[in-house]
Scaffold this active site. Structure first.
Site, PDB file in Angstrom:
ATOM      1  N   SER A 150       0.812  -1.304   0.092  1.00 40.81           N
ATOM      2  CA  SER A 150       0.071  -0.076   0.062  1.00 40.81           C
ATOM      3  C   SER A 150       0.891   1.398  -0.168  1.00 40.81           C
ATOM      4  O   SER A 150       1.802   1.209   0.314  1.00 40.81           O
ATOM      5  CB  SER A 150      -0.913   0.021   1.428  1.00 40.81           C
ATOM      6  OG  SER A 150      -1.431   1.225   1.389  1.00 40.81           O
ATOM      7  N   TYR A 163      -1.413  -2.012  10.162  1.00 37.99           N
ATOM      8  CA  TYR A 163      -1.622  -2.286   8.812  1.00 37.99           C
ATOM      9  C   TYR A 163      -0.344  -1.560   8.137  1.00 37.99           C
ATOM     10  O   TYR A 163       0.307  -2.269   7.151  1.00 37.99           O
ATOM     11  CB  TYR A 163      -2.826  -1.352   8.274  1.00 37.99           C
ATOM     12  CG  TYR A 163      -3.065  -1.368   6.796  1.00 37.99           C
ATOM     13  CD1 TYR A 163      -3.745  -2.530   6.176  1.00 37.99           C
ATOM     14  CD2 TYR A 163      -2.668  -0.310   6.099  1.00 37.99           C
ATOM     15  CE1 TYR A 163      -4.000  -2.652   5.012  1.00 37.99           C
ATOM     16  CE2 TYR A 163      -2.953  -0.398   4.738  1.00 37.99           C
ATOM     17  CZ  TYR A 163      -3.647  -1.479   4.262  1.00 37.99           C
ATOM     18  OH  TYR A 163      -3.657  -1.283   2.747  1.00 37.99           O
TER      19      TYR A 163
HETATM   20  N1  LIG Z   1      -8.569  -0.474  -1.725  1.00 42.07           N
HETATM   21  C1  LIG Z   1      -7.565   0.380  -1.499  1.00 42.07           C
HETATM   22  O1  LIG Z   1      -7.668   1.583  -1.506  1.00 42.07           O
HETATM   23  C2  LIG Z   1      -6.226  -0.148  -1.223  1.00 42.07           C
HETATM   24  C3  LIG Z   1      -4.983   0.449  -1.196  1.00 42.07           C
HETATM   25  C4  LIG Z   1      -3.948  -0.171  -0.773  1.00 42.07           C
HETATM   26  C5  LIG Z   1      -3.829  -1.416  -0.480  1.00 42.07           C
HETATM   27  N2  LIG Z   1      -4.937  -2.183  -0.733  1.00 42.07           N
HETATM   28  C6  LIG Z   1      -4.798  -3.723  -0.296  1.00 42.07           C
HETATM   29  O2  LIG Z   1      -5.309  -4.348  -1.488  1.00 42.07           O
HETATM   30  C7  LIG Z   1      -5.800  -5.507  -1.157  1.00 42.07           C
HETATM   31  C8  LIG Z   1      -7.240  -5.658  -1.381  1.00 42.07           C
HETATM   32  O3  LIG Z   1      -7.966  -4.554  -1.094  1.00 42.07           O
HETATM   33  P1  LIG Z   1      -9.586  -4.318  -1.070  1.00 42.07           P
HETATM   34  O4  LIG Z   1      -9.878  -2.996  -1.131  1.00 42.07           O
HETATM   35  O5  LIG Z   1      -9.901  -5.071  -2.495  1.00 42.07           O
HETATM   36  O6  LIG Z   1     -10.163  -5.099  -0.052  1.00 42.07           O
HETATM   37  P2  LIG Z   1     -11.368  -5.988   0.332  1.00 42.07           P
HETATM   38  O7  LIG Z   1     -11.628  -5.954   1.686  1.00 42.07           O
HETATM   39  O8  LIG Z   1     -12.408  -5.573  -0.498  1.00 42.07           O
HETATM   40  O9  LIG Z   1     -11.043  -7.561   0.028  1.00 42.07           O
HETATM   41  C9  LIG Z   1     -10.091  -8.310   0.683  1.00 42.07           C
HETATM   42  C10 LIG Z   1     -10.648  -9.709   0.653  1.00 42.07           C
HETATM   43  O10 LIG Z   1      -9.638 -10.568   1.678  1.00 42.07           O
HETATM   44  C11 LIG Z   1     -10.307 -11.420   2.358  1.00 42.07           C
HETATM   45  N3  LIG Z   1      -9.785 -11.919   3.721  1.00 42.07           N
HETATM   46  C12 LIG Z   1      -9.836 -11.505   4.710  1.00 42.07           C
HETATM   47  N4  LIG Z   1      -8.764 -12.046   5.572  1.00 42.07           N
HETATM   48  C13 LIG Z   1      -8.577 -13.156   5.127  1.00 42.07           C
HETATM   49  C14 LIG Z   1      -8.064 -14.129   5.325  1.00 42.07           C
HETATM   50  N5  LIG Z   1      -7.519 -14.630   6.590  1.00 42.07           N
HETATM   51  N6  LIG Z   1      -7.748 -15.249   4.474  1.00 42.07           N
HETATM   52  C15 LIG Z   1      -8.207 -15.025   3.166  1.00 42.07           C
HETATM   53  N7  LIG Z   1      -8.963 -13.924   2.766  1.00 42.07           N
HETATM   54  C16 LIG Z   1      -9.033 -13.081   3.783  1.00 42.07           C
HETATM   55  C17 LIG Z   1     -11.660 -10.903   2.652  1.00 42.07           C
HETATM   56  O11 LIG Z   1     -12.935 -11.834   2.932  1.00 42.07           O
HETATM   57  C18 LIG Z   1     -11.904  -9.929   1.328  1.00 42.07           C
HETATM   58  O12 LIG Z   1     -12.689 -10.675   0.249  1.00 42.07           O
HETATM   59  C19 LIG Z   1      -5.762  -5.547   0.497  1.00 42.07           C
HETATM   60  O13 LIG Z   1      -4.592  -6.277   0.826  1.00 42.07           O
HETATM   61  C20 LIG Z   1      -5.394  -4.194   0.991  1.00 42.07           C
HETATM   62  O14 LIG Z   1      -5.061  -3.834   1.899  1.00 42.07           O
HETATM   63  C21 LIG Z   1      -6.056  -1.700  -0.883  1.00 42.07           C
END
Ligand SMILES: NC(=O)c1ccc[n+]([C@@H]2O[C@H](COP(=O)([O-])OP(=O)(O)OC[C@H]3O[C@@H](n4cnc5c(N)ncnc54)[C@H](O)[C@@H]3O)[C@@H](O)[C@H]2O)c1
Length: 271
Positions: A150, A163
């Protein structure tokens, strides 16, 4: 999103956190590009929905319920994938537990169990999938691992220290993997998204805060899951075969400018 031409034909990909958001968009794009995708998530019904959407479009997908912080579950996930598709070419790690957000507070007030849970999924999930997929990749003499970090890994928010730390550690892990396994044809890279509008972020920010995000993006719009999925596709495909141990930032330019730029703009508008 339109297909970009079968770039992952005959490849097998494990995508964690693929029940939602960026992981789901990546799974769908990879399937359109010809990959056989194991859509894995702790939430089995969301994994099943993503796999169903892929199949309806004519793609190949298997849902698999697994908590990536549970080593026994990851061993089963890898064994299932190898048995079903004959190998593992690509691992992409998007799993993250957004329910921890309200509890990831300033360190003096923090509950250590929140840190343990955050690091167990966001960091150790990447360790475990790599640990168990790597023997298959080493045997094949090739493989691509992509871990999601991130922008928050090096541009800290006021809150979410666990995080921030886990996403920073993912970069160190990935550089280590790239160095240890690069000579064996295996690459490991990182995608660091900025703000991406997804299920994971839709309730995280108020409308006013979202406006601030838009103001700070050097682009006419906010990021979408597909923006990350397309970078992930490049890193998974042979087109990036000489890119290893790198961090690709997908943030619409949010980290490109010096911190005083917005204040300078406001001053210019006021004169
Ligand atoms: N959306 C953003 O702005 C953003 C920015 C920077 C980084 N990220 C990173 O990108 C990734 C995806 O983000 P997103 O916004 O699509 O999130 P999201 O919450 O929509 O998706 C995350 C998924 O991970 C699953 N999950 C949670 N714990 C788990 C576990 N122990 N084992 C397996 N699956 C598990 C959840 O059920 C969910 O489906 C994350 O790692 C997030 O930190 C997102």
């Amino acid at each position: 999103m339109e297909s970009t031409a079968g770039r992952l034909t005959r490849k097998t990909a494990i995508i964690s956190g693929a029940g939602s958001g960026i992981g789901a968009a990546t799974a769908e794009l990879f399937a359109r590009e010809g990959a056989s995708v194991v859509v894995t998530d702790k939430d089995g019904s969301s994994a099943a929905s993503t796999a169903e959407r892929i199949r309806e479009e004519g793609g190949v997908a298997e849902p698999f319920t697994a908590d990536v912080s549970d080593e026994a579950a990851v061993i089963e996930l890898v064994a299932f994938t190898a048995q079903r598709f004959g190998g593992i070419d690509i691992v992409q790690n998007y799993a993250s537990n957004r329910s921890l957000v309200p509890f990831d507070v300033a360190i003096a007030e923090a509950d250590l169990s929140v840190w343990v849970q955050q690091l167990s999924v966001d960091l150790l999930g990447c360790v475990l999938t790599a640990k168990h997929a790597l023997p298959h990749m080493v045997r094949a003499g090739s493989g691509s691992i992509v871990n999601v970090s991130s922008l928050g890994a090096w541009l800290s928010f006021e809150s979410r220290p666990a995080y921030t730390t886990s996403k920073a550690a993912v970069i160190g892990l990935s550089k280590s993997l790239a160095t240890e396994y690069g000579k064996q044809g295996i690459r490991c890279n990182v995608i660091a998204p900025g703000h991406i509008v997804s299920a994971g972020t839709e309730n995280m920010y108020s409308d006013e805060q979202t406006e601030v995000m838009l103001d700070h993006v050097s682009a006419p719009r906010l990021g979408r899951p597909d923006d990350v999925a397309l970078a992930a596709l490049f890193l998974a495909s042979p087109e990036s075969s000489f890119i290893n141990g790198q961090v690709i930032v997908v943030d619409g330019g949010m980290s490109a400018y010096a911190p005083m730029v917005p204040s300078f703009r406001r001053l210019a508008e006021a004169t």
